[in-house]
Design a protein around this motif. Sequence first.
Motif, mmCIF file in Angstrom:
data_model
loop_
_atom_site.group_PDB
_atom_site.id
_atom_site.type_symbol
_atom_site.label_atom_id
_atom_site.label_comp_id
_atom_site.label_asym_id
_atom_site.label_seq_id
_atom_site.Cartn_x
_atom_site.Cartn_y
_atom_site.Cartn_z
ATOM 1 N N GLU A 63 -17.121 -9.277 3.627
ATOM 2 C CA GLU A 63 -18.148 -8.284 3.920
ATOM 3 C C GLU A 63 -19.443 -9.028 4.264
ATOM 4 N N GLN A 89 -19.636 -4.893 11.664
ATOM 5 C CA GLN A 89 -18.169 -4.906 11.728
ATOM 6 C C GLN A 89 -17.666 -6.180 12.381
ATOM 7 N N GLU A 90 -18.317 -6.556 13.481
ATOM 8 C CA GLU A 90 -17.890 -7.754 14.212
ATOM 9 C C GLU A 90 -18.049 -9.002 13.344
ATOM 10 N N LYS A 92 -18.327 -9.336 9.952
ATOM 11 C CA LYS A 92 -17.466 -9.414 8.767
ATOM 12 C C LYS A 92 -16.050 -9.817 9.160
ATOM 13 N N ARG A 93 -15.588 -9.340 10.318
ATOM 14 C CA ARG A 93 -14.255 -9.726 10.789
ATOM 15 C C ARG A 93 -14.220 -11.198 11.202
#
Length: 247
Positions: A63, A89-90, A92-93
């Motif tokens: 996260e 989102q980008e 954390k991935r």
Amino acid sequence: MSRIDGRKKDEIRKVKITRQYLKHPEGSVLIEMGDTKVICTAMIEDKVPPFLRNTGKGWITAEYSMLPASTITRKVREASRGKLDGRTQEIKRLIGRSLRSVVDLDALGEKTIWIDCDVIQADGGTRTASITGAFVALAEAMYKLKQQGKVDKIPLKRFIAAISAGIVGDNVILDLCYKEDSNANVDMNVVMTDKGEFAEIQGTGEEALFNIEELNSILELAKKGNEELIELQKEVLGEITNYIGVE
């Protein structure tokens, strides 16, 4: 060329990694790269997501967040908005993928290690600092598993670090601070292992084009920066370093 903070084109900012920064997590660090500061933690759960149950494999997930006062103008908490934005989102991935690329998930067993990266002060390079710091927190957590006899070895196959590089004006430079990043023609984030392998390359021409020679120059600088960061990881991890990459 004179940079904003007086650094040479191929020079990274001053980096400091403080281990065992928090009391409760199995692994925790504060990483400072210039004025960028990120707290990275690693916490272990004795279960895995449903898609890995009864496979014997573990999982690493991440996260990422920026605290409201980490930027010049207050950043609204994503919890208040009720959803994560696309950038979060980008990132954390990216952090999760990068770390999983150097973990032996079979040797970890059915455990999940949660990585949390919280930016407390942002001045460019928050995602790359997160990856570099999170690796140290992850190694700390895995060392505790080994000390407790819960794994036979530290399930880390490689060291991994990340750095930005790009083109500002006519110059290829390493480790962009926020002002440099804001004026970059090309901005790239490069994640590499201690074996010189690439785990991820993210690059964008900011309303500009770049050629293969410039791309190679950026990657060469990034390689130099990542090598320096990995040496620092080894230094701060001390004896844990001896257990990483052991077959």
